[in-house]
Design an enzyme around this catalytic site. Sequence first.
Site: not given
Length: 420
Positions: A340, A342-343, A188, A98, A7, A216-219, A395, A249, A292
């Site tokens: 990141g 969400g988990e 995503h 990716r 990636n 999918h909750l990360g940056n 992924e 964003r 976060m």
Amino acid sequence: MNILVLNVGSATVKFQVVVTDAERMANDGDTKLLRGQIERIGGESVITFRHADGTTRRLTAALRDMRAAVDWLVGHVTSPESGSGLSARADIHAVGHRVVHGGEQFRSSVLIDAAVLQGIEDNVELAPLHNPHNLRGIEATRQALGAGVPQVAVFDTAFHHTLPEHAYLYAVPYPLYRRHKIRRYGFHGTSHRSIAYRFRKITARERNDVRIITLHLGNGCSACAIQGGVSIDTSMGFTPLEGLVMGTRSGDLDPALLDYIAAKEGLSLSQVEAMLNSQSGLLGISGLTNDMRDLLAEANELQDRRARLAIEIFCYRARKYIGAYLAALGGADAVVFAGGIGENSAEIRARICAGLEWAGLHVDAQTNGALVGGREGCFSAEGSTLEAWVVPTDEELLIARDTFRVVSGGMQVGTRKNPT
């Protein structure tokens, strides 16, 4: 088959070495030999390795560009000191990349050849911050391993090609779509597809019987409505800027704001777009950070008003999308968290779920609090008709599996449904 998953970003490479084949996939027996990332390419780079036994090792190396970085990586992972078990470059049988944007051309993962490279190049204008780096990674890999090692492109956008027209078209003059392919593409996709597959496996449910909303909750953040194993709607649009509030964003906003901000601040439209992508979201609202974890600490320990506001807006926007997708799906079996945030953030999950009791979702606070650090499981209370789950995304594993399928001839170019 030993597969190297890459990636590639502007100055980073995330990697993983995975052993997989048809039998391993059928039994979920894929082996992850090694993973990690190279950061700060272009100077004294920092390389982090995470081994299968959980140990971590860090190195530094002077890597002037992406070609040097990939060549160093290939040489190291196939050396005895890496601990991967690979002893020569020939032990890497294929490489999976990716690739962010496949446009309308690529509906599934494909073997990279001259035509595919041209197709990725043609979509650079749709993803100018990503596709050029993906292309450099592909070229660097060919230089490091030779043209005889097959490379496969796995597109972030491919999973969302099942969106119906009423979901992917914008209400702008139709000729703009015909001439310029202006539409919702979604991103995503590899993550949402991975989450959906794993949810079905751990709940022993048939693909066609499942309706879920994945977050999918990360940056970067996105939501996806999945029915029968395919995406029917998603929050990101023509670019990854649309949808949920993210780290930097803005997510959804009135498009008239671009001209207004440009006029008031004396900025060009490209400068406003850069602001919306890199200075907005959690960072823009809080004025502090896009992390976060730090925002929660500021809000809970120091009662910082803007940190608290950023968190509230983030959770509210996610909850709105859940409501919208419950309507789009006609109800759902579960809301599934990954990424990141969400988990790992039980507090954010609880805040997003708060107020969804009307839909039958009730959170078990104790179970929710225990699901961190990569643990998967259901955290809705007994009797909930809408379940809440944490399912860590993988992924890289999905990219490795697609790479095997494409190289072995088990995946056909242009298929509407991606296998899992």
